[in-house]
Scaffold this motif. Structure first.
Motif, mmCIF file in Angstrom:
data_model
loop_
_atom_site.group_PDB
_atom_site.id
_atom_site.type_symbol
_atom_site.label_atom_id
_atom_site.label_comp_id
_atom_site.label_asym_id
_atom_site.label_seq_id
_atom_site.Cartn_x
_atom_site.Cartn_y
_atom_site.Cartn_z
ATOM 1 N N MET A 1 84.037 55.267 -25.330
ATOM 2 C CA MET A 1 84.976 55.312 -24.226
ATOM 3 C C MET A 1 85.787 56.604 -24.292
ATOM 4 S SD MET A 1 86.476 51.383 -24.080
ATOM 5 C CE MET A 1 87.740 51.704 -22.888
ATOM 6 N N LYS A 2 86.210 57.035 -23.155
ATOM 7 C CA LYS A 2 87.059 58.212 -23.074
ATOM 8 C C LYS A 2 88.512 57.784 -22.945
ATOM 9 C CE LYS A 2 83.623 61.246 -21.111
ATOM 10 N NZ LYS A 2 83.655 62.520 -21.751
ATOM 11 N N GLU A 5 89.477 55.878 -19.907
ATOM 12 C CA GLU A 5 88.973 54.504 -19.907
ATOM 13 C C GLU A 5 89.853 53.589 -20.767
ATOM 14 O OE1 GLU A 5 84.221 55.080 -19.354
ATOM 15 O OE2 GLU A 5 85.104 55.901 -21.203
ATOM 16 N N TYR A 6 90.337 54.110 -21.904
ATOM 17 C CA TYR A 6 91.251 53.329 -22.737
ATOM 18 C C TYR A 6 92.539 53.030 -21.977
ATOM 19 C CZ TYR A 6 88.526 53.571 -27.036
ATOM 20 O OH TYR A 6 87.550 53.413 -27.985
ATOM 21 N N GLU A 9 91.805 50.410 -19.239
ATOM 22 C CA GLU A 9 91.529 49.091 -19.820
ATOM 23 C C GLU A 9 92.803 48.457 -20.361
ATOM 24 O OE1 GLU A 9 89.049 45.823 -20.929
ATOM 25 O OE2 GLU A 9 88.956 47.394 -19.427
ATOM 26 N N ASP A 64 86.019 57.828 -30.929
ATOM 27 C CA ASP A 64 85.901 58.201 -29.519
ATOM 28 C C ASP A 64 86.781 59.409 -29.196
ATOM 29 O OD1 ASP A 64 84.003 56.318 -28.715
ATOM 30 O OD2 ASP A 64 85.515 54.832 -28.139
#
Length: 88
Positions: A1-2, A5-6, A9, A64
């Protein structure tokens, strides 16, 4: 994940609708989240916070972030592999 995205989320899981609310949860300024959205990666302490919020292994988040920071493809691939292994 980038990183982005973290962020997204963490907002989703916590029912947060703004980056400002996520910043309050993390104990940082909204500008920090804006910087992450603009391409900066989080430090290891923040990675720990995201790992706790998302209930994922800390090593995965750090790997990541390192993959995102990597300047060459072999290094990026190595970090991505470690991230993948850390969630298994």
């Amino acid at each position: 994940m980038k990183t982005i995205e973290y962020i997204d989320e963490a907002k989703r899981i916590n029912g947060l609708d703004t980056d400002y609310k996520l910043a309050k949860l993390l104990g940082c300024r909204q500008q920090k989240i804006s910087n992450w959205r603009d391409g900066q990666t989080m430090d290891n302490n923040t990675a720990r916070q995201f790992a706790e919020i998302l209930d994922v292994p800390l090593l995965k988040v750090i790997a990541d972030m390192e993959a995102e920071r990597a300047k060459d493809e072999p290094t990026r691939k190595a970090w991505k592999m470690l991230a993948k292994l850390s969630k298994e």
